[in-house]
Design an enzyme around this catalytic site. Structure first.
Site, mmCIF file in Angstrom:
data_model
loop_
_atom_site.group_PDB
_atom_site.id
_atom_site.type_symbol
_atom_site.label_atom_id
_atom_site.label_comp_id
_atom_site.label_asym_id
_atom_site.label_seq_id
_atom_site.Cartn_x
_atom_site.Cartn_y
_atom_site.Cartn_z
ATOM 1 N N ASN A 55 1.470 3.788 -6.730
ATOM 2 C CA ASN A 55 1.014 2.946 -6.018
ATOM 3 C C ASN A 55 0.677 1.670 -6.247
ATOM 4 O OD1 ASN A 55 -2.389 2.906 -4.246
ATOM 5 N ND2 ASN A 55 -0.591 1.955 -3.652
ATOM 6 N N MET A 108 0.800 -1.150 0.060
ATOM 7 C CA MET A 108 0.007 -0.137 -0.002
ATOM 8 C C MET A 108 0.908 1.327 0.072
ATOM 9 S SD MET A 108 -2.975 0.737 2.583
ATOM 10 C CE MET A 108 -4.262 -0.154 2.325
ATOM 11 N N CYS A 109 0.347 2.262 -0.722
ATOM 12 C CA CYS A 109 1.096 3.261 -0.530
ATOM 13 C C CYS A 109 -0.081 4.664 -0.795
ATOM 14 C CB CYS A 109 2.014 3.462 -1.846
ATOM 15 S SG CYS A 109 3.568 2.591 -1.567
ATOM 16 N N GLY A 110 0.460 5.944 -0.807
ATOM 17 C CA GLY A 110 -0.529 6.978 -0.930
ATOM 18 C C GLY A 110 0.195 7.863 -2.101
ATOM 19 N N ARG A 130 -1.725 5.005 4.642
ATOM 20 C CA ARG A 130 -1.476 4.399 3.516
ATOM 21 C C ARG A 130 0.175 4.102 3.329
ATOM 22 N NH1 ARG A 130 -5.490 3.098 0.033
ATOM 23 N NH2 ARG A 130 -3.949 2.556 -1.322
#
Lengths: 298, 230
Positions: free
Chosen positions: A176, A1-3, A32
């Protein structure tokens, strides 16, 4: 997960406060991506014959002033250096290739984050709030930006593995998702003579798109090649001299939401990061479709 | 009806949700308003009382997930997994919904006025879903029971590996998934459609403008000719 976050400010007056507008967007994506954060900031260009180089040192108390003096002494040319903690922007009229050689010989531990006329890149490990405070994101001014908060899933947590990634001047990308064929893309590009700095999957995507554009593709054609070649999950947000561009993989595995307002275009992984924006109630808020390209020009 | 207002800017979501999980006898018949949702996740999840909850803005992931009995109205859009695994009750989204709206829902009615993203009604187990706009690809994947009404278009692979759910589509279907086919709409199915259109605020829409899709039933019944493939 990333933002991911992106902001392009159309209202001239609001450009002075782009950092302040962006900060809650980046911090809103902490859940995130709590391990690293980064920002590519596009502002007024330097002179036609000059280039800005974003430099990163692992050391908190790095002597940037000394580097500036040595640069001027060795290379016999003026240089402007603007330090911010372990980061500095070096502005010079020397060829970037010459500067790179000099840096490698004299400061091999320094990391060159970007070269360009409008774009500065800041990235480091830490929570988005910590990284933002380190470089004083809040007081940045400019026209558009691309930001990222990282939760590493496929490669190490280091400043170099943080996003944005760049390949080429005034062009950057945040991601992402995760790519399952990053290694084969990397090998393919290495055969083309393209060098890599990390084993990060996003760097592979970044250098792939940059390679396509070097081969003559425009951004749209390069991204269409990307749809064919990149295998995995991705929402990609890119920044160029005068535009932001967004794509999602055909399965829309990773989120994105867009707010288009007369004053700005804002992009984030989730609405949480857009909720605070001025007059958001009157913005057109929508979810981008998979496998479609969205481009906003200044 | 007694109305209670909570402001998510001032009160943590957990406290609001815990209040909503209180003794049903104290909640039944009450009307709750949640202000400043600002895209927060898990708003009004796991409700099990006959209570009315109005969310004044955009909600994040899993809004009204696992709902039982309650009526939840979102005056904005929702992130992924709205009304996921709903058992009963009524969830109404006035904006659009992201991916996996109504996933695995067993019962109740989910109404989305705008578009729904990919995988809407995935593994539907008996709930009714009415989408005023269009749905993304792979909607009703492995849907087992219940009804999905789509007033707009459907993306790729609609109803892939579907069991016994009914899919009513007014617009275009980009492609049908494996084992999903168009069916003749009989009086029984038409009645279900008319009822759902009326309950979702689309009573003026002509039920004869819809096509019905369902399972060709070639995948889940044993067929000796397919023995090699099992």
């Amino acid at each position: 997960m990333c933002g991911i976050v992106g902001l392009l400010v159309k209202n001239q007056k609001m450009r002075a406060n782009i950092g302040e507008l962006m900060l809650p967007m980046l911090i809103g994506m902490t859940e995130r991506g709590p391990d690293s954060a980064g920002l590519a900031m596009f502002s007024a260009p330097v002179a036609d014959d000059a280039r800005k180089l974003s430099l990163y040192s692992g050391e908190e108390d790095f002597n940037w002033v000394k580097l500036g003096h040595e640069f001027e002494k060795h290379l016999g040319t003026k240089a402007q250096i603007e330090p911010k903690a372990n980061h500095a922007v070096l502005t010079t009229t020397l060829e970037p290739a010459t500067v790179k050689v000099w840096l490698l010989e004299n400061y091999p531990k320094l990391h060159l984050l970007s070269v360009g006329q409008l774009m500065d890149i800041y990235k480091d490990v830490g929570t988005p709030a910590e990284v933002a405070a380190r470089y004083d994101f809040k007081n940045f001014s400019g026209t558009h930006l691309v930001g990222h908060t990282r939760m590493a899933t496929e490669s190490a947590i280091t400043p170099a593995h943080a996003h944005p990634f760049t390949a080429g001047e005034d062009w950057c990308l945040v991601h992402n998702g995760s790519l399952s064929n990053a290694s084969s893309i990397r090998r393919k590009l290495q055969h083309e003579g393209i060098a890599f700095e990390t084993d990060n999957d996003t760097e592979a995507a970044c250098r792939f798109l940059q390679w396509r554009m070097r081969e003559g593709d425009d951004l749209e054609t390069a991204l269409n090649h990307g749809f064919d070649e990149l295998d995995g999950f991705y929402t990609l947000l890119m920044g160029t001299r005068d535009q932001l561009a967004l794509v999602r993989d055909p399965f829309a595995c990773k989120p994105a939401i867009i707010a288009e307002h007369d004053d700005y275009v804002a992009i984030a992984s989730e609405f949480r990061s857009l909720a605070h924006l001025p007059d958001i109630k009157n913005a057109k808020v929508f979810e981008p479709s998979p496998k479609e390209m969205y481009v906003w020009k200044l | 009806m007694e109305t209670l207002t909570f402001d998510l800017d001032k009160k943590p979501l957990r406290e609001i949700n815990q209040f909503l999980h209180g003794d049903a006898s104290t909640l039944n018949g009450k009307s709750i308003v949640i202000e400043n949702p600002n895209g927060a996740h898990n708003i009004a999840v796991g409700l099990k009382a006959d209570v009315e909850v109005t969310i004044k803005g955009h909600a994040g992931y899993y809004a009204a997930g696992m709902n039982q009995l309650a009526k939840v109205v979102v005056e904005g859009s929702v992130g992924s997994g709205v009304a996921e695994n709903m058992m009963s009750g009524h969830v109404h989204v006035k904006g659009f919904a992201s991916n996996a709206a109504g996933a695995t829902a067993n019962g109740g009615l989910l109404v989305i006025d705008g578009d729904a993203g990919l995988r809407c009604a995935i593994a539907l187990k008996g709930a009714d879903i009415v989408v005023g706009g269009s749905v993304g690809s792979f909607s009703a994947f492995m849907a087992q029971a219940g009804n999905l009404v789509i007033l707009g278009d459907a993306g790729e692979g609609l109803g892939d590996s579907i069991y016994e759910a009914r899919l009513f589509v007014r617009g275009k279907v980009k492609s049908l998934g494996a084992d999903c086919e168009e069916k003749v709409m009989g009086p029984e199915e038409r009645k279900i459609l008319v009822d759902l259109l009326s309950r979702s605020g689309h009573g003026d829409v002509d039920p004869d403008s819809f096509k019905l899709y369902g399972s060709a039933r070639t995948l889940y019944h044993f067929h000796v000719d397919n023995a090699g493939a099992y």
